[in-house]
Structures are given as structure tokens and as C-alpha cells.
Design an enzyme around this catalytic site. Structure first.
Site, PDB file in Angstrom:
ATOM      1  N   HIS A  87       0.739  -1.139  -0.103  1.00 31.24           N
ATOM      2  CA  HIS A  87       0.104   0.073   0.048  1.00 31.24           C
ATOM      3  C   HIS A  87       0.839   1.223  -0.058  1.00 31.24           C
ATOM      4  O   HIS A  87       1.588   1.537   1.059  1.00 31.24           O
ATOM      5  CB  HIS A  87      -0.998   0.089   1.070  1.00 31.24           C
ATOM      6  N   HIS A  89       1.955   4.903  -2.672  1.00 24.77           N
ATOM      7  CA  HIS A  89       1.500   5.752  -3.751  1.00 24.77           C
ATOM      8  C   HIS A  89       2.721   6.707  -4.472  1.00 24.77           C
ATOM      9  O   HIS A  89       3.514   7.082  -3.520  1.00 24.77           O
ATOM     10  CB  HIS A  89       0.450   7.070  -3.102  1.00 24.77           C
ATOM     11  N   LYS A 211      -9.021   0.180  -6.336  1.00 29.38           N
ATOM     12  CA  LYS A 211      -8.997   0.763  -5.001  1.00 29.38           C
ATOM     13  C   LYS A 211     -10.369   1.438  -4.552  1.00 29.38           C
ATOM     14  O   LYS A 211     -10.854   2.262  -5.683  1.00 29.38           O
ATOM     15  CB  LYS A 211      -7.777   1.661  -4.858  1.00 29.38           C
ATOM     16  N   HIS A 252     -10.200   0.960   1.323  1.00 29.50           N
ATOM     17  CA  HIS A 252      -9.547   2.144   2.358  1.00 29.50           C
ATOM     18  C   HIS A 252     -10.736   2.153   3.290  1.00 29.50           C
ATOM     19  O   HIS A 252     -11.787   2.491   2.844  1.00 29.50           O
ATOM     20  CB  HIS A 252      -9.198   3.341   1.699  1.00 29.50           C
ATOM     21  N   HIS A 272      -5.904  -0.333   6.097  1.00 30.53           N
ATOM     22  CA  HIS A 272      -5.668   0.662   7.220  1.00 30.53           C
ATOM     23  C   HIS A 272      -6.667  -0.402   8.510  1.00 30.53           C
ATOM     24  O   HIS A 272      -5.837  -0.687   9.302  1.00 30.53           O
ATOM     25  CB  HIS A 272      -6.324   1.929   7.332  1.00 30.53           C
ATOM     26  N   ASP A 342       1.644   3.152   3.331  1.00 33.89           N
ATOM     27  CA  ASP A 342       0.979   4.522   2.730  1.00 33.89           C
ATOM     28  C   ASP A 342       1.965   5.642   2.530  1.00 33.89           C
ATOM     29  O   ASP A 342       1.642   6.742   2.536  1.00 33.89           O
ATOM     30  CB  ASP A 342       0.212   4.728   3.825  1.00 33.89           C
TER      31      ASP A 342
HETATM   32 ZN   LIG Z   1      -3.010   5.017   1.083  1.00 35.67          ZN
END
Ligand SMILES: [Zn+2]
Length: 445
Positions: A87, A89, A211, A252, A272, A342
């Protein structure tokens, strides 16, 4: 039909031989004091042999056959699979609020990301599941050989309802819609029809996973992490459409209602998962869902109030304690866990940059995993977060991708070794050596 002369046959045979020579690269042999295979027990004094981007043999060095025993080895202290961040970006953003992220021109995001993809590989991460960002475009640049970087399995844009986690709440909706049509990593859709179209658009742009935000988030402005987003019908439509193309859906979600709705709709990974309770744990086990806890961003956030808006920081504080308990609950219950960080910023002032991915292993151990379990969560479990799109990767096993790394010390004795790119001495991806003690991964190589 013309008949072939002896000369024709000879020329054809010569071409075939040349072709075979081109595709059969010589075997690579790495000997290690300790091989950690990703899943299963470590091997002392072992050897790995790879050829043509695949691992062909992993065994104790003293049982190598004569054809492999004669290959000159590279000798390292510890060998393990290239790590997976499930996970993260590649967004090329220097600010943490969604409202700022959507205003970065794609060329600037791409230029910043060039450094980030190299830093990721340099840290020993040979694969990432990129859950919204420019990963699909960047993976093309990497496969062209223009830049060194990890294998990227992208989601393209996060699907969000209007006023949801992927919305930039302070900006005019028209402006956002316009940017969305030009490749923004955020995508708004409402109602079953738009949700189905949104999934198809992501697949068209290269998504290997879909996602969706099923609760509010921390970095978005006005929404609440505890509130569910998207209706059950919209979520079911997204999952059904993704499933038709063999893509799984990553949700998410922080709050319990959004976790339950995601699981009931068939989302396969919970990202998460901050407010898990016993009922949610049981449903996760029943659905065989995977948790990607992303503790790194929460730990960073707690220590760096200055990097966030006031609203986001207040939400971070609220979520962090619940998240810690959920993580421990999940580990105790035997939920399948894959590590993700993240990471997503590109800024010299925000010290939460790409290349820090390996810090997540420490949090897995803090939540109750053994070092070996944490390594499995950050290697072998990674591909499982991609369902039917999973490559054969994350393990040192015959037939698997030749993505592996060498370390200067044993992470089963000190898990923090994995957090230090300086201790990742070698990185091989598809059998190609990208980093060695004399040659770090670089942009200009
Ligand atoms: Zn994220």
C-alpha cells in the site's frame, strides 16, 4: 511450394542457434550464510540459482550438482526475497492534504516520482502495490529500461463518492471533474452506473487492482474516518465489475461500518482497518480477507503535526490508538496480513519519503508477529493481495521471479536492518543486479 535446399536448412539452423543463445542467459549463483525464503524455514549455508529472470534452484550449497557447483558464486551474509510494499502511492506530491494533491501537474508529479521509484528499489523493495497514483505510467518507463524501479501493480485512481475520501472538498467540483478526466489519481463516482464505468476506466488505464474508499479518511478535509462511504449497492457493483476482469478490490476503511460493508460486498483486502472488533475479525476470517495495516503513516503522523492540516492531525490522533489495538487483535486472531506503508509524499521537508518502506517491519513485530512472520507478511504475502493478478513472486522458490536482495546482517535478530537501505547491499530484479556495494541504484546508470 518451394523445396528447401541444404543451404536453406543450414541458414535456418544457424538463426535458431543464435536465437537460443540470445534467450538463454547464463545462470546466476548466489551463496549465503543464511537464506530466508519468505515462507518456510531459513536455510543455513545455502545457494540460489537463477536463469532468465526466474529462480531455478534453492538448496544447501553442499548438495549442488556438478553443473551448478562450477558457477562462480556471489557470496553474501543473508539472502531473502525482494520486499513488497502493498500500500503506497507514487503521486509526486509535496503536501499532505488531498486538496493540495489534486493540483499538482502530472509532469511535476512524474519528475518527482523518478527519484522515488529509484529510492524504492534501492531500499530493497522490488514490488509495490500502488493504491492510487501515477504507477501505471511509471511502470511503462521502468519496463522500457529508462529508469530503474520496482515492479508496480497499480490501482490507477482511488474510487470515491462525491464528498468522500477522494474528493477535494474545498475546490469547485467542475475543476475536479476536469482534472479527473486528465488522469488525476482520484476519481469520483456516484450511483451504480458511474461506479461500473469507473472500474472499467481504471482497467483501461492499466489497473491490476481496484481501490475504493468505503469510509472517510485522515488526509481528506471534512469527512469522518468512522463514517461509511458508498452504499452497499454501489460497492457490490464495483466488486462485481472488478471480478469480471479478475481484479480484486482493495478497500480503504477505518470505521467499523465501512469495514463490514466492504467485506460483505466482497472486497478482498482491508486497508488501514483501524476500528476492527471481534465481529469484523470473524467476517474477515470467513471471507479470507487480508489486512494491510499501514502503521508507518500513523507513527509518522503522530510525531509530525507540522506536516498536516489541523483537521487531519486531529483525526490522526483519534484513529491511532484504535488502529494499534486493531492491529494486535488481527495478529492474535491469525488474520492474513500483508505489509504496506502508505508512503506517498515527495518532499525534502516531509521526512516520510520513498525508500523508508522497510520501517513497517518493526511495527509488525510490535503488533505481535515474530520476525519471521513479519518477513513473510512483507514478502510472500504480498502477491496474495492481487488475487488472480498475482505474479509468482515474494518467495525464493523454483519458478518464482528472480527478485531477491542481500543484507549485511540477520533481520531475524534485528528487524530494523530492513529499515536501513544502507544494509540492503544487493538488489536483483528479474535476475538483473541493480544494486551492489560498489554500485547503488542510480538515475544516471
Ligand atoms: Zn493510501
Amino acid at each position: 511450394m518451394p523445396t528447401l535446399t541444404n543451404k536453406d536448412v543450414k541458414i535456418a539452423q544457424k538463426h535458431l542457434k543464435m536465437k537460443q543463445k540470445m534467450i538463454t542467459s547464463p545462470c546466476l549463483r548466489v551463496d549465503a550464510d543464511l537464506i530466508i525464503p519468505g515462507r518456510g524455514q531459513p536455510i543455513k549455508n545455502g545457494s540460489l540459482i537463477s536463469s532468465d529472470a526466474k529462480i531455478i534452484l534453492v538448496c544447501k550449497t553442499d548438495i549442488l550438482g556438478p553443473e551448478h557447483a562450477k558457477i562462480p558464486p556471489i557470496t553474501v551474509p543473508v539472502l531473502m526475497p525482494g520486499m513488497w510494499d502493498c500500500h503506497m502511492h507514487f503521486m509526486g506530491v509535496e503536501k499532505t492534504a488531498v486538496d493540495d494533491m489534486v493540483m499538482v501537474p502530472p509532469a511535476i508529479a512524474g519528475a518527482r516520482s523518478a527519484k522515488d521509484i529509484v529510492a524504492t528499489l534501492n531500499a530493497g523493495f522490488t514490488s509495490v502495490r500502488e493504491l492510487a497514483g501515477y504507477g501505471s505510467d511509471l511502470s511503462k518507463v521502468i519496463s522500457e529500461g529508462w529508469l530503474p524501479g520496482p515492479n508496480i501493480y497499480p490501482a490507477v485512481s482511488i474510487l470515491s463518492q462525491t464528498a468522500g475520501h477522494g474528493d477535494a472538498h474545498s475546490l469547485p467540483l467542475n475543476l475536479l471533474n476536469d482534472r479527473m478526466r486528465h488522469g488525476l489519481p482520484f476519481y469520483l463516482c456516484d450511483g451504480v452506473g458511474e461506479c461500473i464505468k469507473a472500474v472499467r476506466i481504471q482497467i483501461r488505464r492499466g489497473a491490476k487492482v481496484i481501490k475504493v474508499a468505503t469510509t472517510g479518511g485522515v488526509l481528506s478535509l471534512i469527512d469522518d474516518p468512522q463514517m461509511q462511504q458508498f452504499s452497499a449497492k454501489e460497492l457490490e457493483a464495483i466488486v462485481e465489475e472488478a471480478t469480471r476482469s479478475d481484479r480484486i478490490v482493495a478497500a480503504h476503511c477505518h470505521g467499523r461500518k465501512g469495514i463490514m460493508a466492504a467485506l460483505r460486498a466482497g472486497c478482498r483486502t482491508i486497508e488501514h482497518g483501524s476500528y476492527l472488533d471481534q465481529e469484523a475479525i470473524e467476517l474477515m476470517l470467513e471471507m479470507n480477507a487480508i489486512l494491510v495495516p499501514t502503521r508507518s503513516i500513523i507513527e509518522y503522523g503522530l510525531q509530525h503535526a507540522e506536516a498536516f492540516t489541523k483537521e487531519s492531525y486531529a483525526k490522526m490522533i483519534k484513529v491511532s490508538e484504535a488502529h494499534k489495538k486493531s492491529y494486535q487483535l488481527a495478529v492474535n486472531a491469525g488474520i492474513r496480513i500483508a505489509l504496506g506503508t502508505d508512503l506517498g509524499f515527495s518532499s525534502p521537508t516531509i521526512r516520510f519519503n520513498h525508500g523508508m518502506n522497510g520501517g513497517e517491519f518493526r511495527y509488525a513485530v510490535d503488533a505481535g508477529m515474530t520476525s519471521l512472520e513479519a518477513i513473510e507478511a512483507g514478502t510472500a504475502n504480498g502477491p496474495e493481495t492481487l488475487g488472480l493478478q498475482a505474479p509468482k513472486s515474494g518467495q525464493l522458490k523454483p519458478g518464482y521471479d528472480a527478485d531477491f536482495i542481500a543484507l549485511s546482517g540477520n533481520p531475524m535478530k534485528d528487524i530494523d536492518i530492513l529499515a536501513d537501505p544502507g544494509k540492503v547491499t544487493h538488489v536483483w530484479k528479474a535476475g538483473h543486479l541493480h544494486k551492489s556495494p560498489t554500485k547503488p541504484c542510480g538515475l544516471l546508470t
